[in-house]
Write a protein that holds these residues in place. Sequence first.
Motif, PDB file in Angstrom:
ATOM      1  N   TRP B  51       0.800  -1.222   0.000  1.00  0.00           N
ATOM      2  CA  TRP B  51       0.000   0.000   0.000  1.00  0.00           C
ATOM      3  C   TRP B  51       0.836   1.278   0.000  1.00  0.00           C
ATOM      4  O   TRP B  51       0.290   2.384  -0.059  1.00  0.00           O
ATOM      5  CB  TRP B  51      -0.976  -0.001   1.184  1.00  0.00           C
ATOM      6  CG  TRP B  51      -2.133  -0.920   0.923  1.00  0.00           C
ATOM      7  CD1 TRP B  51      -2.256  -2.218   1.317  1.00  0.00           C
ATOM      8  CD2 TRP B  51      -3.312  -0.623   0.149  1.00  0.00           C
ATOM      9  NE1 TRP B  51      -3.434  -2.753   0.835  1.00  0.00           N
ATOM     10  CE2 TRP B  51      -4.101  -1.798   0.127  1.00  0.00           C
ATOM     11  CE3 TRP B  51      -3.765   0.522  -0.520  1.00  0.00           C
ATOM     12  CZ2 TRP B  51      -5.338  -1.855  -0.547  1.00  0.00           C
ATOM     13  CZ3 TRP B  51      -4.985   0.454  -1.182  1.00  0.00           C
ATOM     14  CH2 TRP B  51      -5.747  -0.721  -1.186  1.00  0.00           C
ATOM     15  N   ILE B  52       2.156   1.156   0.085  1.00  0.00           N
ATOM     16  CA  ILE B  52       2.986   2.371   0.150  1.00  0.00           C
ATOM     17  C   ILE B  52       2.758   3.228  -1.084  1.00  0.00           C
ATOM     18  O   ILE B  52       2.494   4.430  -0.986  1.00  0.00           O
ATOM     19  CB  ILE B  52       4.487   2.019   0.278  1.00  0.00           C
ATOM     20  CG1 ILE B  52       4.765   1.307   1.598  1.00  0.00           C
ATOM     21  CG2 ILE B  52       5.340   3.284   0.172  1.00  0.00           C
ATOM     22  CD1 ILE B  52       6.178   0.752   1.704  1.00  0.00           C
ATOM     23  N   THR B  53       2.851   2.609  -2.257  1.00  0.00           N
ATOM     24  CA  THR B  53       2.743   3.401  -3.491  1.00  0.00           C
ATOM     25  C   THR B  53       1.335   3.937  -3.708  1.00  0.00           C
ATOM     26  O   THR B  53       1.123   4.831  -4.507  1.00  0.00           O
ATOM     27  CB  THR B  53       3.137   2.553  -4.722  1.00  0.00           C
ATOM     28  OG1 THR B  53       2.328   1.369  -4.733  1.00  0.00           O
ATOM     29  CG2 THR B  53       4.605   2.177  -4.676  1.00  0.00           C
ATOM     30  N   ARG B  54       0.349   3.356  -2.994  1.00  0.00           N
ATOM     31  CA  ARG B  54      -1.046   3.760  -3.195  1.00  0.00           C
ATOM     32  C   ARG B  54      -1.614   4.548  -2.016  1.00  0.00           C
ATOM     33  O   ARG B  54      -2.809   4.841  -1.995  1.00  0.00           O
ATOM     34  CB  ARG B  54      -1.903   2.506  -3.433  1.00  0.00           C
ATOM     35  CG  ARG B  54      -1.534   1.780  -4.717  1.00  0.00           C
ATOM     36  CD  ARG B  54      -2.389   0.543  -4.905  1.00  0.00           C
ATOM     37  NE  ARG B  54      -2.003  -0.523  -3.991  1.00  0.00           N
ATOM     38  CZ  ARG B  54      -2.746  -1.597  -3.738  1.00  0.00           C
ATOM     39  NH1 ARG B  54      -3.926  -1.744  -4.304  1.00  0.00           N
ATOM     40  NH2 ARG B  54      -2.323  -2.536  -2.916  1.00  0.00           N
ATOM     41  N   ALA B  55      -0.805   4.844  -1.027  1.00  0.00           N
ATOM     42  CA  ALA B  55      -1.305   5.547   0.167  1.00  0.00           C
ATOM     43  C   ALA B  55      -2.016   6.836  -0.254  1.00  0.00           C
ATOM     44  O   ALA B  55      -1.550   7.541  -1.146  1.00  0.00           O
ATOM     45  CB  ALA B  55      -0.147   5.855   1.105  1.00  0.00           C
ATOM     46  N   PRO B  56      -3.154   7.134   0.382  1.00  0.00           N
ATOM     47  CA  PRO B  56      -4.013   8.215  -0.123  1.00  0.00           C
ATOM     48  C   PRO B  56      -3.590   9.643   0.245  1.00  0.00           C
ATOM     49  O   PRO B  56      -4.180  10.585  -0.271  1.00  0.00           O
ATOM     50  CB  PRO B  56      -5.379   7.885   0.496  1.00  0.00           C
ATOM     51  CG  PRO B  56      -5.040   7.147   1.747  1.00  0.00           C
ATOM     52  CD  PRO B  56      -3.783   6.387   1.475  1.00  0.00           C
ATOM     53  N   ARG B  60       0.370   9.831   5.098  1.00  0.00           N
ATOM     54  CA  ARG B  60       0.193   8.390   5.325  1.00  0.00           C
ATOM     55  C   ARG B  60       1.269   7.590   4.599  1.00  0.00           C
ATOM     56  O   ARG B  60       1.711   6.543   5.059  1.00  0.00           O
ATOM     57  CB  ARG B  60      -1.190   7.938   4.861  1.00  0.00           C
ATOM     58  CG  ARG B  60      -2.333   8.425   5.704  1.00  0.00           C
ATOM     59  CD  ARG B  60      -2.333   7.826   7.100  1.00  0.00           C
ATOM     60  NE  ARG B  60      -3.306   8.492   7.955  1.00  0.00           N
ATOM     61  CZ  ARG B  60      -3.281   8.469   9.277  1.00  0.00           C
ATOM     62  NH1 ARG B  60      -2.323   7.819   9.920  1.00  0.00           N
ATOM     63  NH2 ARG B  60      -4.195   9.084   9.979  1.00  0.00           N
ATOM     64  N   LYS B  61       1.658   8.077   3.437  1.00  0.00           N
ATOM     65  CA  LYS B  61       2.706   7.393   2.668  1.00  0.00           C
ATOM     66  C   LYS B  61       4.017   7.408   3.458  1.00  0.00           C
ATOM     67  O   LYS B  61       4.688   6.389   3.586  1.00  0.00           O
ATOM     68  CB  LYS B  61       2.877   8.097   1.317  1.00  0.00           C
ATOM     69  CG  LYS B  61       3.779   7.348   0.333  1.00  0.00           C
ATOM     70  CD  LYS B  61       4.056   8.202  -0.913  1.00  0.00           C
ATOM     71  CE  LYS B  61       2.886   8.304  -1.840  1.00  0.00           C
ATOM     72  NZ  LYS B  61       2.684   7.090  -2.663  1.00  0.00           N
ATOM     73  N   ALA B  62       4.339   8.563   4.024  1.00  0.00           N
ATOM     74  CA  ALA B  62       5.594   8.682   4.782  1.00  0.00           C
ATOM     75  C   ALA B  62       5.550   7.779   6.023  1.00  0.00           C
ATOM     76  O   ALA B  62       6.523   7.083   6.336  1.00  0.00           O
ATOM     77  CB  ALA B  62       5.831  10.135   5.189  1.00  0.00           C
ATOM     78  N   LEU B  65       5.839   4.080   4.866  1.00  0.00           N
ATOM     79  CA  LEU B  65       7.192   3.770   4.394  1.00  0.00           C
ATOM     80  C   LEU B  65       8.146   3.656   5.578  1.00  0.00           C
ATOM     81  O   LEU B  65       8.976   2.737   5.643  1.00  0.00           O
ATOM     82  CB  LEU B  65       7.648   4.866   3.405  1.00  0.00           C
ATOM     83  CG  LEU B  65       8.982   4.724   2.696  1.00  0.00           C
ATOM     84  CD1 LEU B  65       9.150   3.362   2.042  1.00  0.00           C
ATOM     85  CD2 LEU B  65       9.142   5.829   1.645  1.00  0.00           C
ATOM     86  N   VAL B  68       7.426   0.302   7.381  1.00  0.00           N
ATOM     87  CA  VAL B  68       7.964  -0.873   6.689  1.00  0.00           C
ATOM     88  C   VAL B  68       9.495  -0.894   6.797  1.00  0.00           C
ATOM     89  O   VAL B  68      10.113  -1.953   6.952  1.00  0.00           O
ATOM     90  CB  VAL B  68       7.473  -0.902   5.223  1.00  0.00           C
ATOM     91  CG1 VAL B  68       8.167  -1.995   4.430  1.00  0.00           C
ATOM     92  CG2 VAL B  68       5.955  -1.126   5.194  1.00  0.00           C
TER      93      VAL B  68
END
Lengths: 288, 306
Positions: B51-56, B60-62, B65, B68
């Motif tokens: 889901w990292i590449t698709r985080a909305p 949330r992406k940071a 990442l 993980v």
Amino acid sequence: MAFDDAYGALTDHADDARWAYGTGFTDPLAGVPADLPDGVDRADLAAYCLMLGDDALIMSHRLQQWVTRAPELEDELAIANIGLDLLGQARLLLTRAGTAEGAGRDEDDLAYRREAHEFRNVRLAERDDADFAQLMARLLVFTTWRLALFDRLSGSRDPMLAAIAAKGVKELTYHRDYAAQWVVRIGDGTPLSHARMAAAISGVLPLAGELFQAHEVELRLAGVAVDPAVIRGEFDAVLAEVLTAATLEPAELPEVPATGRDGEHTAALTEILAEMQELARAVPGGAW
Amino acid sequence: MSESTFAETIAKDQRVEPRDWMPDKYRQTLIRQIAQHAHSEIIGMQPEGEWITRAPTLRRKAILLAKVQDEAGHGLYLYSAAETLGADRGDLTKRLIEGRQKYSSIFNYPTLTFADVGVIGWLVDGAAICNQVPLCRSSFGPYARAMIRICKEESFHQRQGYELLMTMMGGTAGQRAMVQDAVNRWWWPSLMMFGPPDGDSPNSAQSMAWKIKRHSNDELRQRFVDMSVPQAEALGVTLPDPVLRWNAEREHYDFGEPDWSELKRVITGDGPLNRQRIERRRQADSDGAWVREAAAAHAAKHGSGR
């Protein structure tokens, strides 16, 4: 640690020393004036911040795709770390772009609600990597260029850009070192790896010419932006040194007109955006 | 150290260190325990990593990442702890991708929506914390010390998951349904993370005596349920267990029996994604072989390691 409340046991005392990286997070931009410097065109500054922000956002996306498939665990950590640093740079730059633009768009509006032709990243950032040699060659070119750029940009007349760049210099110094070490190991390693790195370097260089073509926005923002032509010498010198250590032939950069900076991209960017923006767009009014 | 000093160290609740004498079985049990834990961290990168590449949002992406990345770091700490016992990381990796060593079955379930990221943080990392906080007092020093750092980071992970769910519950009706659906799917597998019931856990007694396991599976499971129910209420979700209710006499929540046949099925390799999870690691290992060979060849030419 108390067992009855395992969660509480982890949070009830202030022993920072036991955190792997400490908890003393500080805002790198604290105290930096957010006002636009006098005489700077808002639209130009916004466009410039988008260029540098999009470079980082898209490159970070490519690195994110490697997080569970690197050759060693150490590299999964390093690649995630570099991706995270670049994502951090992207967030600061997109936020600055939104402020300069003055239309109320935030980092997420800019990341998730633009179409491919509105992205301003160089094409180098969007290319897919078929193997680890290609990723490392591309990362070396990207970070060598960006470090030289940010080094100059830390003296920008825009104090916010200067602060973002100064923070980025520390990160990019490590990123470049990481990529350079792998280019050397792979170039010098075995006949197979040597051939793969040679192919990777010659495959990535056609995309590097674009990096040094000054865009009209960059030229109009003299004193605020960096004319990428001025860092060409440093880039060539670093690349030559690394390639020599990697037992690879020195390389020439073909001159190509800037394209990504004007929104002309490859299909690779469309694919990236389809993946990146899918969920954000699928839930209108969603709270995340 | 001798056999008697080992026994004394355990009795006094002190730490056994790598160079100390220890029974072979203690060493082997620990290597297996630590390796399975390390494998779980590494396999555990995948369900959320998707889901990292698709985080909305970029925030949330940071967060995801970074999370993980932490898991890769935990894997490294733990493989290093196993290496102090004489294990070799390359060999342990080989055992993982050949299916000869296990990892936590929870990671064989799919992450169908972004709410799964939140529920994994809240319930899966929460269950991991319940399991692992007592291991900070493991009799084996390197493992105990690694666990202290890992638990601290897991606590971060749990809070970010819960905070994501809280935020989503304040969003659209569709998002609230998404959260409830994810809770429904992850609740029972989370309870199974504590392992089979005590009566069916043959190695537990020896591990308890050696103080490399501190509480029984059922005891830990009960604590987890007791901690999770109030959190579910605060969140506004229902836990999918019709018999779940407070028992004033026991001062614990009563709860239903997990489907142990499902656990057995997933452990023995027949879960929804066992093959895919292992295949991804196998692919990374084989795709990276030429890179590791290059690094070794370069190091040999220049007389130094990485």
